[in-house]
Design a protein around this motif. Structure first.
Motif, short mmCIF file in Angstrom:
data_model
loop_
_atom_site.label_atom_id
_atom_site.label_comp_id
_atom_site.label_asym_id
_atom_site.label_seq_id
_atom_site.Cartn_x
_atom_site.Cartn_y
_atom_site.Cartn_z
N ALA A 60 0.80 -1.21 -0.17
CA ALA A 60 -0.06 -0.07 -0.21
C ALA A 60 0.81 1.18 0.11
CB ALA A 60 -0.97 0.14 1.35
N GLY A 61 0.38 2.22 -0.79
CA GLY A 61 1.30 3.58 -0.59
C GLY A 61 0.27 4.67 -0.58
N ARG A 62 1.01 5.86 -0.21
CA ARG A 62 0.25 7.22 -0.27
C ARG A 62 0.25 8.40 -1.46
NH1 ARG A 62 0.91 9.36 5.72
NH2 ARG A 62 -0.09 7.59 6.89
N VAL A 63 -0.71 8.53 -1.63
CA VAL A 63 -0.61 9.68 -2.95
C VAL A 63 -1.37 10.81 -2.42
CG1 VAL A 63 -1.62 10.18 -5.06
CG2 VAL A 63 -0.76 7.91 -4.72
N ALA A 64 -0.60 12.14 -2.66
CA ALA A 64 -1.00 13.30 -2.04
C ALA A 64 -2.46 13.75 -3.02
CB ALA A 64 -0.16 14.43 -2.30
N PRO A 65 -3.38 14.31 -2.41
CA PRO A 65 -4.34 14.70 -3.09
C PRO A 65 -4.29 15.66 -4.37
CG PRO A 65 -4.30 16.08 -0.99
CD PRO A 65 -3.41 15.00 -1.01
N GLY A 66 -4.92 15.47 -5.49
CA GLY A 66 -4.87 16.26 -6.70
C GLY A 66 -3.52 15.66 -7.60
N GLN A 67 -2.67 14.84 -6.91
CA GLN A 67 -1.27 14.37 -7.45
C GLN A 67 -1.78 13.13 -8.46
OE1 GLN A 67 1.51 13.45 -5.00
NE2 GLN A 67 2.94 12.08 -6.46
N GLY A 68 -1.28 13.25 -9.70
CA GLY A 68 -1.31 11.89 -10.56
C GLY A 68 -0.65 10.84 -10.14
N PHE A 69 -0.93 9.53 -10.24
CA PHE A 69 -0.19 8.26 -10.08
C PHE A 69 -0.33 7.36 -11.09
CE2 PHE A 69 -4.45 7.51 -8.25
CZ PHE A 69 -4.61 6.41 -8.27
N ARG A 70 0.50 6.50 -11.10
CA ARG A 70 0.61 5.40 -11.95
C ARG A 70 0.40 4.07 -11.42
NH1 ARG A 70 5.90 5.96 -13.57
NH2 ARG A 70 6.64 4.01 -12.87
#
Length: 552
Positions: free
Chosen positions: A164-174
């Protein structure tokens, strides 16, 4: 001089002996010749009936060498002494006492030289032996099969492990997808790539169901990518499902990844769904990117003794065996009523998928250390319920960590109609056990009677050996079995559900608490309607009865 004379005499004797052997060979054509070398080093002319053993020997070649269950294979080879004979394909499991069984009775014919070439579907089981048998009883060489396990691994923004990982709001991820991962265990033998195979990105909805939100295709290395935008706070789980391949003679079932859980950190506390972001098309041999699609519904014997054999339950109503690349939604491989499919659900880290000729409920992939094991995953049979009948399941439990909490492996019969299942009514607990448990929990619940019949029965230590769990439901009693032996019987008619029942198989965790990495492998699942010719089963001891609280 005497030494030279002796050597010559030996050579002549050797030649005479070899010619005698040639002359004794039945069916040897005259005139043709080849050569061999005697023990003294002399070259001796022979007729074609004494060609080298390599040319005479039976052979079998299977291609491609790297394959998965359900893939179309080519069998080629030669059976000496079997000219123009009909052929059949036979297999032998790698277990003591097993016998050769016929897989295909019409695999073509040999030619005048006993040679053959034909196609056949690959098995899913490891270490199965195959041979080709001619109508005159002669056989080819035996080949041991080692199919690859289908797999698909996911990583967040190129991370090396499926955690599991974290992604900041509004940030695109792959999300990177790899259908040919390498590592330890099964991953040390990666499956072949299937370029152009459809890959569906699915998002967890309603707590434990899956909905497709985007699709793409794999490249020549079996890889792909999905680009998404981060949602607001909360955790969203994704998985990728490889589509079935039913072209070119293949029957390779669809196959899912384990869930990838992504946490979106947002101080506002709001939660919104993540959506795919269209990107430009990839160049050839680069990971392909997602194309959005409309959302769709999430539904889209050897071994131990068996009650079915002991009491002669007769031909099966349905039988799932997972031997040739079947997916969860494929129909039973045999039976009088070959309909039905399995619906899989997961609220944690686990999945349900085919593995080594069986159906596996797994908490996570053992080749990825450090990834959490939590939640419950299950499969439920839809479309082939039985009201009164018999069911049997052959199962084993494997654990890959030494310390931690044990999952519970659970087999139930649940009402096929939701209206019959209120408050857990009409549910039969066929068996619930943990790894190495010495007791199995059994029972049945009836909301009409406002009672439950439950109990724990001592059993041999389960460990990681296969066991056969069975249940018989008639209008007058329910009997539970382990390896053909009766464990318990309830004779009260009020306990009998009297509604269409269907199996539910679960790997049960404790919420989000960390558990021991576990795989529960079902070799097969079978169902029977009541057969009057079946032998009367021995009754087991009774279960305790208790009143239900508040009618539930």
């Amino acid at each position: 001089m005497r030494r030279h004379l002796a050597a010559a005499t030996t050579a002549i004797a050797t030649l005479v002996a070899l010619l005698a052997v040639v002359g004794a060979t039945p069916g040897a054509p005259a005139g043709a010749a080849t050569s061999t070398t005697t023990a003294t080093g002399a070259s001796v002319a022979l007729t074609s009936a004494a060609v080298s053993s390599k040319r005479k020997a039976a052979s079998l070649r299977v291609t491609p060498k790297r394959f998965v269950g359900g893939q179309l294979l080519t069998f080629s080879g030669r059976i000496p002494g079997a000219a123009n004979k009909k052929l059949k394909v036979q297999s032998l499991f790698n277990r003591a006492g097993d016998k050769w069984i016929t897989r295909d009775r019409s695999a073509g014919r040999t030619d005048r030289q006993g040679q053959f070439t034909f196609t056949h579907i690959a098995p899913s089981n490891y270490n199965i032996r195959y041979r080709v048998k001619a109508a005159n009883g002669r056989t080819s060489k035996v080949v041991r099969f080692q199919p690859r396990q289908q797999e698909v691994s996911l990583s967040l923004n190129g991370a090396q492990e499926q955690r599991a990982g974290r992604v900041a709001p509004g940030q695109g991820f792959r999300i990177d997808v790899n259908t040919t991962p390498t590592g330890r265990g099964d991953l040390g033998r990666p499956p072949p790539a299937f370029p152009g195979r459809t890959l569906d990105l699915q998002q967890r909805v309603n707590g434990d169901q899956w909905q497709t939100i985007a699709s793409t295709t794999s490249n020549s290395q079996g890889q792909a990518r999905f680009y998404l935008d981060a949602g607001s706070s909360g955790t969203t789980a994704y998985r990728v499902r490889q589509a079935a391949i039913h072209t070119g003679g293949n029957h390779i079932g669809w196959f899912p990844s384990f869930p990838l859980e992504v946490r979106f950190a947002d101080p506002s506390g709001r939660t919104t769904a993540s959506t795919p972001v269209p990107r430009s098309a990839p160049t050839q041999d680069e990971p392909s990117e997602a194309r959005p699609v409309a959302a769709v519904s999430a539904r889209s014997g050897g071994g131990n003794p068996q009650a079915s054999a002991r009491y002669k339950w007769g031909p099966t109503h349905w039988d799932f065996a997972w031997e040739t690349g079947e997916a969860l939604t494929d129909k039973p491989y045999r039976g009088r009523n070959r309909v039905g499919y399995w619906i899989d659900r997961s609220n944690g880290s686990g999945r349900a998928a085919a593995h080594n000729g069986g159906l596996a409920l797994e908490s996570h992939l053992s080749d990825f250390p450090g990834v959490g094991d939590h939640g419950t995953n299950s499969v439920t049979l839809a479309g082939n319920a039985i009201t009164y009948g018999r069911w049997e399941f052959r199962r084993r439990i494997d654990v890959f960590e030494k310390k931690g909490r044990n999952y519970r492996a659970k087999i139930e019969l649940v009402p096929a109609n939701a209206s019959d299942a209120a408050c857990g009514a009409n549910t039969i607990n066929v068996a619930t056990v943990g790894f190495n448990s010495r007791k199995a929990t059994l029972g049945v619940t009836s909301s009409d009677a406002k009672k439950a019949w439950t109990g724990s029965k001592r059993i041999p230590r389960v460990g990681d050996n296969p066991h056969s769990w069975s249940v018989e439901v008639t209008r007058s009693h329910i009997t539970w079995f382990l390896n053909g032996r009766s464990l318990a019987t309830v004779k009260n008619r009020q306990a009998i559900p009297g509604v269409p029942l269907t199996p539910k198989l679960s790997l049960v965790g404790k919420g989000h608490k960390e558990m021991r990495r576990t795989r529960v492998l079902y070799d097969w699942q079978r169902g029977w309607t009541l057969n009057k010719q079946a032998r009367k089963a021995q009754k087991g001891s009774g279960l305790k009865v208790k009143n239900l609280q508040n009618g539930c």
